[in-house]
Structure formats: structure tokens, C-alpha cells
Write an enzyme that holds these catalytic residues in place. Structure first.
Site, PDB file in Angstrom:
ATOM      1  N   GLU A 126     -18.619 -36.210  80.661  1.00 20.64           N
ATOM      2  CA  GLU A 126     -19.934 -36.869  80.659  1.00 20.64           C
ATOM      3  C   GLU A 126     -19.898 -38.012  81.670  1.00 20.64           C
ATOM      4  O   GLU A 126     -18.811 -38.425  82.106  1.00 20.64           O
ATOM      5  CB  GLU A 126     -20.242 -37.407  79.258  1.00 20.64           C
ATOM      6  N   PRO A 127     -21.077 -38.560  82.017  1.00 21.94           N
ATOM      7  CA  PRO A 127     -21.061 -39.653  83.010  1.00 21.94           C
ATOM      8  C   PRO A 127     -20.146 -40.793  82.588  1.00 21.94           C
ATOM      9  O   PRO A 127     -19.483 -41.402  83.421  1.00 21.94           O
ATOM     10  CB  PRO A 127     -22.530 -40.093  83.056  1.00 21.94           C
ATOM     11  N   SER A 129     -17.542 -40.566  80.294  1.00 19.00           N
ATOM     12  CA  SER A 129     -16.232 -40.159  79.746  1.00 19.00           C
ATOM     13  C   SER A 129     -15.692 -38.936  80.476  1.00 19.00           C
ATOM     14  O   SER A 129     -16.296 -37.860  80.444  1.00 19.00           O
ATOM     15  CB  SER A 129     -16.343 -39.860  78.242  1.00 19.00           C
ATOM     16  N   ARG A 241      -4.952 -25.323  83.097  1.00 21.30           N
ATOM     17  CA  ARG A 241      -4.063 -26.062  84.022  1.00 21.30           C
ATOM     18  C   ARG A 241      -3.147 -25.107  84.782  1.00 21.30           C
ATOM     19  O   ARG A 241      -2.858 -25.311  85.960  1.00 21.30           O
ATOM     20  CB  ARG A 241      -3.253 -27.095  83.235  1.00 21.30           C
ATOM     21  N   GLN A 277      12.806 -26.765 116.742  1.00 26.41           N
ATOM     22  CA  GLN A 277      13.538 -26.767 115.468  1.00 26.41           C
ATOM     23  C   GLN A 277      12.935 -27.738 114.450  1.00 26.41           C
ATOM     24  O   GLN A 277      12.932 -27.465 113.243  1.00 26.41           O
ATOM     25  CB  GLN A 277      15.024 -27.092 115.677  1.00 26.41           C
ATOM     26  N   LEU A 336       0.185 -28.491 111.727  1.00 26.88           N
ATOM     27  CA  LEU A 336       0.890 -27.571 112.623  1.00 26.88           C
ATOM     28  C   LEU A 336      -0.081 -26.724 113.458  1.00 26.88           C
ATOM     29  O   LEU A 336       0.323 -26.110 114.439  1.00 26.88           O
ATOM     30  CB  LEU A 336       1.842 -26.670 111.812  1.00 26.88           C
ATOM     31  N   GLY A 338      -2.451 -28.256 114.948  1.00 33.60           N
ATOM     32  CA  GLY A 338      -2.994 -29.226 115.900  1.00 33.60           C
ATOM     33  C   GLY A 338      -4.492 -29.399 115.677  1.00 33.60           C
ATOM     34  O   GLY A 338      -4.979 -29.278 114.552  1.00 33.60           O
ATOM     35  N   GLU A 362      -9.365 -30.618  85.235  1.00 28.88           N
ATOM     36  CA  GLU A 362      -8.518 -30.040  84.168  1.00 28.88           C
ATOM     37  C   GLU A 362      -7.521 -31.097  83.698  1.00 28.88           C
ATOM     38  O   GLU A 362      -6.389 -30.782  83.312  1.00 28.88           O
ATOM     39  CB  GLU A 362      -7.755 -28.789  84.651  1.00 28.88           C
TER      40      GLU A 362
HETATM   41  C1  FAD Z   1     -15.776 -30.641  91.585  1.00 28.14           C
HETATM   42  C2  FAD Z   1     -15.577 -30.991  90.151  1.00 28.14           C
HETATM   43  C3  FAD Z   1     -15.812 -30.027  89.176  1.00 28.14           C
HETATM   44  C4  FAD Z   1     -15.666 -30.326  87.826  1.00 28.14           C
HETATM   45  N1  FAD Z   1     -15.947 -29.376  86.885  1.00 28.14           N
HETATM   46  C5  FAD Z   1     -15.968 -29.718  85.569  1.00 28.14           C
HETATM   47  C6  FAD Z   1     -16.434 -28.782  84.590  1.00 28.14           C
HETATM   48  O1  FAD Z   1     -16.791 -27.623  84.905  1.00 28.14           O
HETATM   49  N2  FAD Z   1     -16.480 -29.176  83.304  1.00 28.14           N
HETATM   50  C7  FAD Z   1     -16.106 -30.436  82.908  1.00 28.14           C
HETATM   51  O2  FAD Z   1     -16.183 -30.715  81.713  1.00 28.14           O
HETATM   52  N3  FAD Z   1     -15.661 -31.348  83.814  1.00 28.14           N
HETATM   53  C8  FAD Z   1     -15.602 -31.028  85.131  1.00 28.14           C
HETATM   54  N4  FAD Z   1     -15.166 -31.951  86.080  1.00 28.14           N
HETATM   55  C9  FAD Z   1     -14.850 -33.303  85.640  1.00 28.14           C
HETATM   56  C10 FAD Z   1     -13.380 -33.637  85.712  1.00 28.14           C
HETATM   57  O3  FAD Z   1     -12.703 -32.977  84.684  1.00 28.14           O
HETATM   58  C11 FAD Z   1     -13.261 -35.162  85.634  1.00 28.14           C
HETATM   59  O4  FAD Z   1     -13.743 -35.687  86.847  1.00 28.14           O
HETATM   60  C12 FAD Z   1     -11.843 -35.604  85.353  1.00 28.14           C
HETATM   61  O5  FAD Z   1     -11.456 -35.274  84.060  1.00 28.14           O
HETATM   62  C13 FAD Z   1     -11.648 -37.130  85.551  1.00 28.14           C
HETATM   63  O6  FAD Z   1     -12.621 -37.824  84.856  1.00 28.14           O
HETATM   64  P1  FAD Z   1     -13.437 -39.003  85.615  1.00 28.14           P
HETATM   65  O7  FAD Z   1     -13.969 -38.437  86.869  1.00 28.14           O
HETATM   66  O8  FAD Z   1     -14.413 -39.563  84.649  1.00 28.14           O
HETATM   67  O9  FAD Z   1     -12.373 -40.072  85.995  1.00 28.14           O
HETATM   68  P2  FAD Z   1     -11.822 -41.280  85.027  1.00 28.14           P
HETATM   69  O10 FAD Z   1     -11.434 -40.731  83.714  1.00 28.14           O
HETATM   70  O11 FAD Z   1     -12.832 -42.375  85.058  1.00 28.14           O
HETATM   71  O12 FAD Z   1     -10.527 -41.725  85.838  1.00 28.14           O
HETATM   72  C14 FAD Z   1     -10.558 -42.608  86.961  1.00 28.14           C
HETATM   73  C15 FAD Z   1      -9.102 -42.828  87.401  1.00 28.14           C
HETATM   74  O13 FAD Z   1      -8.388 -43.489  86.337  1.00 28.14           O
HETATM   75  C16 FAD Z   1      -7.257 -42.706  85.992  1.00 28.14           C
HETATM   76  N5  FAD Z   1      -7.004 -42.831  84.537  1.00 28.14           N
HETATM   77  C17 FAD Z   1      -7.907 -42.691  83.531  1.00 28.14           C
HETATM   78  N6  FAD Z   1      -7.317 -42.859  82.346  1.00 28.14           N
HETATM   79  C18 FAD Z   1      -6.002 -43.109  82.596  1.00 28.14           C
HETATM   80  C19 FAD Z   1      -4.865 -43.383  81.783  1.00 28.14           C
HETATM   81  N7  FAD Z   1      -4.927 -43.368  80.449  1.00 28.14           N
HETATM   82  N8  FAD Z   1      -3.677 -43.610  82.392  1.00 28.14           N
HETATM   83  C20 FAD Z   1      -3.562 -43.583  83.732  1.00 28.14           C
HETATM   84  N9  FAD Z   1      -4.603 -43.310  84.550  1.00 28.14           N
HETATM   85  C21 FAD Z   1      -5.813 -43.088  83.993  1.00 28.14           C
HETATM   86  C22 FAD Z   1      -7.610 -41.286  86.385  1.00 28.14           C
HETATM   87  O14 FAD Z   1      -6.460 -40.486  86.551  1.00 28.14           O
HETATM   88  C23 FAD Z   1      -8.361 -41.525  87.669  1.00 28.14           C
HETATM   89  O15 FAD Z   1      -7.461 -41.706  88.730  1.00 28.14           O
HETATM   90  C24 FAD Z   1     -15.254 -31.640  87.442  1.00 28.14           C
HETATM   91  C25 FAD Z   1     -14.985 -32.602  88.416  1.00 28.14           C
HETATM   92  C26 FAD Z   1     -15.138 -32.296  89.754  1.00 28.14           C
HETATM   93  C27 FAD Z   1     -14.869 -33.356  90.769  1.00 28.14           C
END
Ligand code: FAD
Length: 380
Positions: A126-127, A129, A241, A277, A336, A338, A362
Site C-alpha cells: 500500500e502507499p 506500507s 523469491r 586477458q 564489455l 562499450g 518480493e
Molecule cells: C515495479 C514494481 C512492481 C511491484 N509489484 C508489486 C505487486 O504486484 N504487488 C505488491 O503487493 N507489491 C508490489 N511492489 C511493491 C514492492 O513489493 C515494494 O516496493 C517493496 O516491498 C518495498 O516496499 P516500499 O517500496 O514501501 O519500501 P519501504 O518499505 O518504505 O523501504 C524503504 C527502504 O527502507 C528499507 N527498509 C525498510 N524496512 C527495513 C528494515 N526493517 N530493516 C532494514 N531496512 C529496511 C528497505 O529495504 C528500503 O531500502 C512492486 C514494486 C515495484 C517497484
């Protein structure tokens, strides 16, 4: 210990590879420019049994193991990782429905899911989470007829394109135990989509928000039991995954194959560049890294297939290692080539763009490390 593929596994790989080379590779760049994959591809993919790769045979699926499925994704992503990864999402949803859906729901929807006449999207993020997925807010209120959904899902692969959406929604308390899984068909009143996201790679897959505004679904569209949805969503992810890792692996292998060929043709300083090489060593390093990634991925898949207690840890380790190796290899392959590597016609820059997101979705690769470290600390 036997590291060889069985005859059946080799046949599965070959079938997927041949299909990818004939039906996907020649069109991948056009689909990328169009921003969509033609819908009529999917029933052809379904006819190969790829609509329910690890759905049980009793349930009408192919009944393959996770290792077998990684072979399919490795082979298909040699043609296009964006198309292959999209199929992985459908399969993750199909498996959840097969395992947890009740008989009435499965009778109604599974034949079309398996034939890929119904293409599925997975709606967890979600936006507000992403990594902290259990904080999701989309609500499903129980009514006499079923549920009324309100909320927004973000980044949904196939948003506005798919035929149905497997959605994790809140039916109860805060936290993971208040989450349920529901099935929402395209065309349901109150279901709408945001604008197509403009993104770096995976351009042939439409990505959009999925919005629910008093969206009413029948009670029969609940998947499994109320409150168990987060568990179902996470169970799908171990396999997801592996698949996404396989997509990195196949695409990187294609890039390496193309680079080997290119280096025999490109001349500099009076010889083909494969005679330097320093560059040969880089080829060797890529080969070593990809073979290590392949072995590690297959071991993780075997752990999941055999129900090993540390399967989740291995899936997380493989996802982190293989997706980062894949990206590193395609980046080196671009180097590689270029300047030509930077041009779309050579096909490498697409792979660099496509694979980048495999480190984010994922479960991000930081979250993969969180999972691994948690296991290590708990078992020391
Ligand atoms: C092209 C694309 C397709 C997607 N398709 C789907 C889909 O089909 N269905 C779906 O449900 N989702 C989908 N997603 C969503 C994707 O799963 C999320 O973007 C992802 O889980 C990360 O969530 P976030 O973007 O809110 O980043 P955030 O959770 O806000 O993370 C921001 C940064 O903080 C880091 N972080 C967060 N928590 C921790 C922690 N506890 N410890 C260390 N580091 C942390 C993260 O690794 C990241 O670097 C898609 C995303 C993209 C870009």
C-alpha cells in the site's frame, strides 16, 4: 547428493526456453515500447501448463516442484525477464487460491486461472506500507452479503490489466492477525485503478495503484479463513523469491551469452576484444558467479520442496545473492559492449533496467538480510 537435472527437468527447461525464444523474445522490445503484454499470449502459456505450475495435479495444475518452477522462470527470462516475472506473480496467486480457497471458489475460478484466461495480480503493498506489509490499512467490512472494501494498493503489477486481484485486506485488529485474503474480479463496482506508473524497467508490465471505493464482493470471495491472510501472503513469497531470482539468473545468462559472442566480433587495437586477458578474467568471474548463483538457487528450491525447516532462510539468502549477482553481471556485460551496450538495439540496457527491481520487490534485499539474521540469532 546429485546436482544433475532429471530428464524430465531438462525437458521442462527446454520446453520453456523454446517457447520463450519463439513467442516472447522476438516481441519483447515491442511490448516494452507498447507498455503492455498482449493478452492473447497468456492462453498459449496456459496451454503449456504454466498457469498453475505448482498447483496440485488434483487441482488441475501441473503439480511441479519449486525447483522445476525455477527452471521455467530461468528459461523464460532468457527471452524477457519482465514477461517471466509477471507470470511468476500469477503463479504465486494461483498457488494461494489452490491451497486455501474453498471448493466453491475453486470450482468457479480455477479452470480459467489455470488456462490463463484469468490473469491474476497480487495486492499486498500500500502507499504507506511496503516492507512493513502487516501495517496495511485497506479495510474489508463484513456485510450480510459479503465484504465492502475501502483503501488503496500501490505498485500493483498488472493493475488495470489483470482479470482478478488477490488482495490482502484488514478484516480485524491491527497487525498480521487482522488480515484476510480476498479475491476481487475486474469489473466489480467500486474497483478502479490509478494512472500507469512510469518506471525504470519491467516496462511491458503495466504497474498501477488498485483502489477500492465501497467495493462490494460476495462472502464466497474470501480465500481461506478470516485472519489468516497474512500467513497465506507470506507463504506465497518464499516461492516468489525463488522465481524472481530465477528471472535474474536467466536474463544474466542471456547477457553473458550475448557478450561472449560480441567480444569475438568487436575489434580493438588489432584484435578481437576477447583476446585481452583482463577481459577474459571478467568473463571467467561472471561465469563463476552465475554458476554459484544457480547452484545456490536450486539448493534453496530443494529446501522448499523438501520442507526443510530453514527453507525460508535459504529462499531469502538466495534471493539476495542471485538478484545482486544477476544485476552485477548484466552491468558488466553492458560495460564489455562499450557504447553499444548503452544502445537499446543491443538488448543489454533493457536487462540492466529490468533486473534492478528484483532487489526491491518480493521483499527488499535489506529485508532478506533481516530474515537471515533473525534465523542466525535465534539459532546460535
Ligand atoms: C515495479 C514494481 C512492481 C511491484 N509489484 C508489486 C505487486 O504486484 N504487488 C505488491 O503487493 N507489491 C508490489 N511492489 C511493491 C514492492 O513489493 C515494494 O516496493 C517493496 O516491498 C518495498 O516496499 P516500499 O517500496 O514501501 O519500501 P519501504 O518499505 O518504505 O523501504 C524503504 C527502504 O527502507 C528499507 N527498509 C525498510 N524496512 C527495513 C528494515 N526493517 N530493516 C532494514 N531496512 C529496511 C528497505 O529495504 C528500503 O531500502 C512492486 C514494486 C515495484 C517497484
Amino acid at each position: 547428493m546429485d546436482f544433475a537435472l532429471t530428464e524430465e527437468q531438462s525437458a521442462i527447461f527446454d520446453m520453456a526456453h523454446a517457447f520463450g525464444q519463439e513467442q516472447i523474445a522476438p516481441f519483447a522490445r515491442k511490448w516494452e515500447a507498447d507498455g503492455t503484454i498482449p493478452k492473447d499470449l497468456w492462453p498459449q502459456v496456459g496451454a503449456l501448463g504454466f498457469g498453475g505450475l505448482y498447483v496440485s495435479e488434483d487441482g488441475g495444475g501441473s503439480g511441479l516442484g519449486r525447483l522445476d518452477a525455477t527452471l521455467v522462470f530461468e528459461a523464460l527470462s532468457m527471452a524477457c525477464p519482465s514477461v517471466a516475472a509477471f507470470l511468476s506473480i500469477h503463479n504465486m496467486c494461483a498457488k494461494m487460491l489452490d491451497m486455501f480457497g474453498d471448493d466453491a471458489l475453486k470450482e468457479r475460478i480455477m479452470p480459467d486461472v489455470l488456462s490463463l484466461n484469468t490473469v491474476l495480480s497480487y495486492c499486498l503493498t500500500e502507499p504507506g506500507s511496503g516492507s512493513d506489509a502487516a501495517a496495511l490499512k485497506t479495510r474489508a467490512e463484513r456485510t450480510n452479503e459479503g465484504y465492502t472494501l475501502n483503501g488503496t494498493k500501490a505498485f500493483i503489477s498488472g493493475g488495470g490489466y489483470s482479470d482478478a486481484y488477490v488482495c490482502m485486506v484488514r478484516t480485524g485488529q491491527d497487525g498480521p492477525k487482522g488480515i484476510s485474503t480476498v479475491y476481487v474480479e475486474d469489473g466489480t463496482p467500486g474497483l478502479s485503478f490509478g494512472a500507469l506508473e512510469k518506471k525504470m524497467g519491467w516496462l511491458s508490465q503495466p504497474t498501477a495503484q488498485v483502489q477500492f471505493d465501497d467495493c462490494k464482493i460476495p462472502a464466497g470471495n474470501l480465500v481461506g479463513h478470516e485472519g489468516d491472510g497474512f500467513k497465506y501472503a507470506m507463504m506465497g513469497l518464499d516461492g516468489g523469491r525463488l522465481n524472481i531470482s530465477a528471472c535474474s539468473l536467466g536474463a544474466a545468462q542471456t547477457a553473458l551469452n550475448m557478450t561472449l559472442q560480441y567480444m569475438s566480433e568487436r575489434k580493438a587495437f588489432g584484435q578481437s576484444i576477447d583476446q585481452f586477458q583482463g577481459l577474459q578474467f571478467r568473463l571467467a568471474d561472471m561465469e563463476i558467479e552465475l554458476q554459484a548463483a544457480r547452484t545456490f538457487l536450486r539448493q534453496a528450491a530443494w529446501k522448499l520442496d523438501t520442507g526443510a525447516p530453514d527453507a525460508t532462510k535459504f529462499c531469502a539468502m538466495a534471493k539476495k545473492f542471485v538478484t545482486e549477482t544477476g544485476s552485477k553481471v548484466v552491468d558488466q556485460c553492458l560495460q564489455l559492449h562499450g557504447g553499444y551496450g548503452y544502445l537499446a538495439d543491443y538488448g543489454i540496457e533493457k536487462l540492466v533496467r529490468d533486473l534492478r527491481v528484483h532487489q526491491i520487490l518480493e521483499g527488499t534485499n535489506e529485508i532478506m538480510r533481516v530474515i537471515v539474521a533473525r534465523y542466525m540469532l535465534a539459532n546460535r
